[in-house]
Design a protein around this motif. Structure first.
Motif, short mmCIF file in Angstrom:
data_model
loop_
_atom_site.label_atom_id
_atom_site.label_comp_id
_atom_site.label_asym_id
_atom_site.label_seq_id
_atom_site.Cartn_x
_atom_site.Cartn_y
_atom_site.Cartn_z
N VAL A 237 0.93 -0.95 0.04
CA VAL A 237 0.01 0.09 0.04
C VAL A 237 0.91 1.37 0.02
O VAL A 237 1.62 1.61 1.12
CB VAL A 237 -0.73 0.18 1.18
N PRO A 238 1.03 1.89 -1.12
CA PRO A 238 1.90 2.70 -1.30
C PRO A 238 1.56 4.02 -0.30
O PRO A 238 0.50 4.47 -0.21
CB PRO A 238 2.05 3.45 -2.69
N SER A 239 2.51 4.57 0.32
CA SER A 239 2.34 5.66 1.57
C SER A 239 3.25 6.78 1.30
O SER A 239 3.23 7.82 1.72
CB SER A 239 2.52 5.31 2.96
N VAL A 240 4.56 6.47 0.52
CA VAL A 240 5.45 7.57 0.49
C VAL A 240 5.59 8.02 -0.95
O VAL A 240 6.03 7.20 -1.95
CB VAL A 240 6.80 7.00 0.95
N PHE A 241 5.53 9.36 -1.28
CA PHE A 241 5.45 9.78 -2.56
C PHE A 241 6.49 11.18 -2.45
O PHE A 241 6.26 11.70 -1.47
CB PHE A 241 4.06 10.29 -2.92
N ASP A 242 6.90 11.50 -3.41
CA ASP A 242 7.79 12.75 -3.33
C ASP A 242 6.80 14.00 -3.15
O ASP A 242 5.90 14.13 -4.21
CB ASP A 242 8.53 12.98 -4.85
N GLU A 243 7.05 14.91 -2.35
CA GLU A 243 6.30 15.88 -1.85
C GLU A 243 6.18 17.02 -3.40
O GLU A 243 5.34 17.52 -3.30
CB GLU A 243 6.99 16.69 -0.80
N GLY A 244 7.47 17.11 -4.05
CA GLY A 244 7.36 18.14 -5.09
C GLY A 244 6.46 17.70 -6.26
O GLY A 244 5.61 18.42 -6.70
N VAL A 245 6.31 16.44 -6.18
CA VAL A 245 5.40 15.76 -7.26
C VAL A 245 3.91 16.02 -7.00
O VAL A 245 3.05 16.22 -7.76
CB VAL A 245 5.69 14.28 -7.62
N LEU A 246 3.61 15.85 -5.51
CA LEU A 246 2.13 15.96 -4.87
C LEU A 246 1.94 17.27 -5.29
O LEU A 246 0.81 17.82 -5.63
CB LEU A 246 2.19 15.43 -3.56
N LEU A 247 2.80 18.28 -4.94
CA LEU A 247 2.51 19.75 -5.02
C LEU A 247 2.36 19.99 -6.52
O LEU A 247 1.39 21.03 -6.90
CB LEU A 247 3.43 20.65 -4.35
N GLU A 248 3.14 19.57 -7.34
CA GLU A 248 2.92 19.69 -8.86
C GLU A 248 1.75 19.14 -9.34
O GLU A 248 1.13 19.92 -10.17
CB GLU A 248 3.88 18.94 -9.68
N PHE A 249 1.05 18.18 -8.65
CA PHE A 249 -0.29 17.72 -9.20
C PHE A 249 -1.34 18.30 -8.33
O PHE A 249 -2.46 17.65 -8.32
CB PHE A 249 -0.38 16.25 -9.08
N ALA A 250 -1.09 19.45 -7.42
CA ALA A 250 -2.12 19.79 -6.58
C ALA A 250 -3.48 20.14 -7.30
O ALA A 250 -4.58 19.82 -6.47
CB ALA A 250 -1.61 21.10 -5.80
N ASP A 251 -3.50 20.33 -8.47
CA ASP A 251 -4.81 20.59 -9.21
C ASP A 251 -5.52 19.50 -9.86
O ASP A 251 -6.61 19.60 -10.36
CB ASP A 251 -4.65 21.72 -10.33
N ARG A 252 -4.73 18.39 -9.63
CA ARG A 252 -5.24 17.08 -10.46
C ARG A 252 -5.37 16.02 -9.54
O ARG A 252 -5.62 14.97 -9.89
CB ARG A 252 -4.10 16.79 -11.43
N LEU A 253 -5.40 16.23 -8.12
CA LEU A 253 -5.69 15.09 -7.18
C LEU A 253 -7.01 15.23 -6.63
O LEU A 253 -7.47 16.37 -6.15
CB LEU A 253 -4.69 15.06 -5.75
N LEU A 254 -7.78 14.13 -6.45
CA LEU A 254 -9.18 14.09 -6.00
C LEU A 254 -9.09 13.18 -4.78
O LEU A 254 -8.50 12.02 -4.95
CB LEU A 254 -10.09 13.68 -6.90
N PHE A 255 -9.69 13.58 -3.64
CA PHE A 255 -9.84 12.47 -2.54
C PHE A 255 -10.94 11.29 -2.82
O PHE A 255 -11.86 11.58 -3.39
CB PHE A 255 -10.48 13.25 -1.42
N GLY A 256 -10.29 10.21 -2.46
CA GLY A 256 -11.10 8.90 -2.92
C GLY A 256 -10.82 8.01 -1.61
O GLY A 256 -9.67 7.99 -1.12
N SER A 257 -11.77 7.28 -1.41
CA SER A 257 -11.70 6.42 0.00
C SER A 257 -11.72 4.93 -0.55
O SER A 257 -11.02 4.12 0.32
CB SER A 257 -12.89 6.58 0.94
N ASP A 258 -12.39 4.60 -1.55
CA ASP A 258 -12.81 3.19 -1.72
C ASP A 258 -13.80 2.59 -0.70
O ASP A 258 -14.04 1.25 -0.69
CB ASP A 258 -11.52 2.30 -1.78
N PHE A 259 -14.64 3.54 -0.20
CA PHE A 259 -15.74 3.11 1.08
C PHE A 259 -16.63 2.50 -0.06
O PHE A 259 -17.01 2.55 -1.17
CB PHE A 259 -16.23 4.47 1.35
N PRO A 260 -17.32 1.40 0.63
CA PRO A 260 -17.00 0.78 2.00
C PRO A 260 -16.18 -0.46 1.90
O PRO A 260 -16.05 -0.98 2.83
CB PRO A 260 -18.50 0.22 2.21
N ASN A 261 -15.55 -0.62 0.78
CA ASN A 261 -14.51 -1.94 0.65
C ASN A 261 -13.18 -1.50 1.21
O ASN A 261 -12.35 -1.94 0.61
CB ASN A 261 -14.34 -2.30 -0.70
N ILE A 262 -13.16 -1.30 2.25
CA ILE A 262 -11.81 -0.96 2.86
C ILE A 262 -11.52 -1.74 4.45
O ILE A 262 -12.70 -1.62 5.18
CB ILE A 262 -11.71 0.64 3.23
#
Length: 295
Positions: A233-258
């Motif tokens: 389960v990936p948990s570590v990502f490059d902070e610079g990449v996440l900030l680069e994609f700040a306008d293209r990331l969407l919160f998702g949970s996969d609820f209820p199958n968690i």
């Protein structure tokens, strides 16, 4: 709840969950049995209406209704069920499903878009056993593009792969329809670099965060209890990449199958500590913009 009290005040505006599943109750039960047989504990096994209520109780104001057909001949009935469910449940964002083996997909979707306010479709080739670049799907994709609707797709190789998943089977769709609005489930895990490249190359590709970022200590505990298989389960990502994609990331949970709690999904994002602007975009602003264009 006490855990929610630790959320920043701006989340009171309401979370938009761009990866949640809703099936008819009997089909949900079959899916949960399948997960259970594979040491994948489902934390929220309730009827669909109760699941929707629980999402609202978690501070979610809008949520998608992803489901999928695993064989020909069942998509139409699933879509009818979704239309009725979305009419009843406050905050539900209806998404359809299709498989290329069925005829009449374009006409069915036109009706769902025009009469029932569907916002797009969800495809799951890992389960439905077809290639996303199947030529029979191109008229469906063109319809989505013409109507400004969203293609939500499980295109990466996580949690397991078969012959139908993978970036090689999806990027040809974007090469032919580069303006298509796409939400890639799980940020494209495990082919992150390929899907990050698509975000850079195509203007309307978004990534949902579902299942990524969860505390590895929590995952290890679940594995030791037999509640989750020994999957990465990936948990570590490059902070610079996440900030680069700040306008293209969407919160998702996969609820209820968690196998963990909904609050674990929320807190895993807040723990990145990337600031209010990043969090506002990820939890609701990016989704608001994408959904507005698909309405």
């Amino acid at each position: 709840m006490d855990e929610q009290a630790r959320r920043p005040a701006y989340l009171e505006r309401g979370i938009i969950d761009m990866h949640a599943h809703f099936f008819p109750e009997k089909l949900f039960s079959s899916i949960w049995r399948w997960f259970g047989d594979r040491c994948w504990h489902i934390s929220y096994q309730y009827p669909p209406a109760e699941l929707a209520r629980r999402l609202r109780d978690e501070g979610v104001t809008r949520f998608v209704t992803y489901n999928y057909a695993h064989k020909a001949g069942m998509a139409a009935a699933l879509n009818e069920w979704t239309a009725a469910f979305a009419r009843r449940e406050e905050g539900a964002l209806p998404f359809a499903t299709v498989v290329p083996q069925d005829e009449g997909n374009v006409a069915m979707l036109e009706n769902l878009f025009e009469r029932h306010g569907f916002l797009g479709i969800k495809l799951q080739p890992l389960v439905s056993d077809f290639f996303l670049c199947d030529e029979r799907m191109m008229d469906v994709y063109r319809l989505l593009l013409e109507r400004g609707k969203i293609l939500a797709v499980h295109a990466g190789t996580a949690p397991v792969a078969n012959e139908f998943v993978g970036a090689d089977h999806f990027e040809p769709v974007l090469e032919r329809l580069p303006e298509l609005k796409v939400v890639v489930a799980h940020m494209g895990a495990f082919e992150f670099d390929r899907f990050f490249g698509m975000v850079r190359d195509y203007p309307n590709v978004y990534l949902d965060t579902s299942v990524n970022f969860i505390d590895p200590r929590l995952i290890a505990s679940l594995v030791s209890q037999g509640k989750f298989p020994p999957l990465e389960v990936p948990s570590v990502f490059d902070e610079g990449v996440l900030l680069e994609f700040a306008d293209r990331l969407l919160f998702g949970s996969d609820f209820p199958n968690i196998p963990y709690t909904y609050e674990d999904c929320v807190q895993s994002i807040l723990a990145l500590d990337l600031g209010e602007e990043f969090n506002r975009k990820l939890f609701f602003e990016n989704a608001e913009s994408l959904l507005r264009g698909a309405a």
